[in-house]
Write a protein that holds these residues in place. Structure first.
Motif, short mmCIF file in Angstrom:
data_model
loop_
_atom_site.label_atom_id
_atom_site.label_comp_id
_atom_site.label_asym_id
_atom_site.label_seq_id
_atom_site.Cartn_x
_atom_site.Cartn_y
_atom_site.Cartn_z
N VAL A 1 -11.82 11.72 0.80
CA VAL A 1 -12.21 11.20 2.11
C VAL A 1 -13.40 11.99 2.66
O VAL A 1 -14.33 11.42 3.21
N VAL B 1 -17.85 3.46 -0.62
CA VAL B 1 -16.96 2.55 0.10
C VAL B 1 -15.51 2.68 -0.38
O VAL B 1 -14.59 2.80 0.42
N TYR B 2 -15.30 2.66 -1.69
CA TYR B 2 -13.95 2.58 -2.23
C TYR B 2 -13.20 3.91 -2.25
O TYR B 2 -12.00 3.95 -1.94
N ASP B 3 -13.84 4.99 -2.64
CA ASP B 3 -13.12 6.24 -2.86
C ASP B 3 -12.43 6.80 -1.62
O ASP B 3 -11.27 7.23 -1.72
N PRO B 4 -13.06 6.82 -0.45
CA PRO B 4 -12.32 7.28 0.73
C PRO B 4 -11.11 6.39 1.04
O PRO B 4 -10.04 6.87 1.41
N PHE B 5 -11.28 5.08 0.89
CA PHE B 5 -10.16 4.15 1.07
C PHE B 5 -9.05 4.47 0.07
O PHE B 5 -7.87 4.51 0.43
N ALA B 6 -9.42 4.68 -1.18
CA ALA B 6 -8.43 4.99 -2.22
C ALA B 6 -7.70 6.29 -1.90
O ALA B 6 -6.50 6.41 -2.14
N ARG C 1 -7.09 7.53 1.07
CA ARG C 1 -6.16 7.28 2.18
C ARG C 1 -4.93 6.49 1.75
O ARG C 1 -3.88 6.59 2.36
N SER C 2 -5.08 5.70 0.69
CA SER C 2 -3.97 4.85 0.25
C SER C 2 -3.17 5.43 -0.91
O SER C 2 -2.28 4.77 -1.42
N MET D 1 0.85 -1.18 0.00
CA MET D 1 0.00 0.00 0.00
C MET D 1 0.89 1.24 0.00
O MET D 1 1.91 1.29 0.67
N ARG E 1 -6.69 13.27 -1.84
CA ARG E 1 -6.95 13.17 -0.40
C ARG E 1 -8.33 13.69 -0.02
O ARG E 1 -8.96 13.18 0.90
N SER F 1 -7.79 -3.32 -7.86
CA SER F 1 -9.01 -2.77 -7.26
C SER F 1 -9.56 -1.61 -8.09
O SER F 1 -10.78 -1.48 -8.22
#
Length: 150
Positions: A126, A110-115, A117-118, A1, A123, A74
């Motif tokens: 989030v 679900v995915y975009d905030p995770f993306a 952060r990673s 990551m 940014r 992903s």
């Protein structure tokens, strides 16, 4: 990551606020108008929702070109889900299309905030995506009810 991208702002830029919330609000307004039996609102709302979801598929794919280390599986999978849901919704009756669209929009929630952060998305996703997609999902619920869903 990887780590969050430092080349993107933490605070959502004004243009991204307008281009993020504007289309989501259109879905909400179309849903309200469809419930009020405005004749064109249901069709317009479903077409608009599909177009925006297909656009969001392109956003993920575009961001994948700038991901450190290259596109992630992903990103390609999420792009496929969004594009497929948007395309399928164009040929389904509205009462079936709305839940399919909801799945695509939920992928963004679900995915975009995770993306973000990673390091795979700006940014500010989030903070932007949860309320933006929440608005769109409320609009989709209204469209679903207007289409005869229970």
């Amino acid at each position: 990551m990887t780590r969050p991208r430092i080349d993107t702002p933490d605070k959502t830029p004004l243009l991204s606020l307008l281009l993020g919330y504007g289309p989501a609000l259109v879905i909400l307004v179309a849903g309200a108008l469809a419930l009020a039996d405005v004749p064109w609102a249901l069709t317009f709302g479903m077409l608009w929702s599909s177009a925006i979801l297909i656009f969001l598929a392109g956003v993920v794919r575009g961001l994948s070109f700038f991901t450190e280390g290259g596109p992630r599986l992903s990103q390609v999978a999420v792009m496929g889900v969004r594009f497929g849901c948007g395309l399928l919704a164009l040929i389904l009756p509205p009462v079936l299309a709305a839940p399919v669209l909801a799945v695509g929009y939920l992928s963004s929630l679900v995915y975009d905030p995770f993306a973000a952060r990673s390091g795979a998305a700006p940014r500010y996703f989030v903070k932007l995506r949860p309320p933006q997609i929440g608005i769109a999902l409320v609009g989709l619920v209204l469209l679903f009810v207007a289409a005869g869903g229970t």
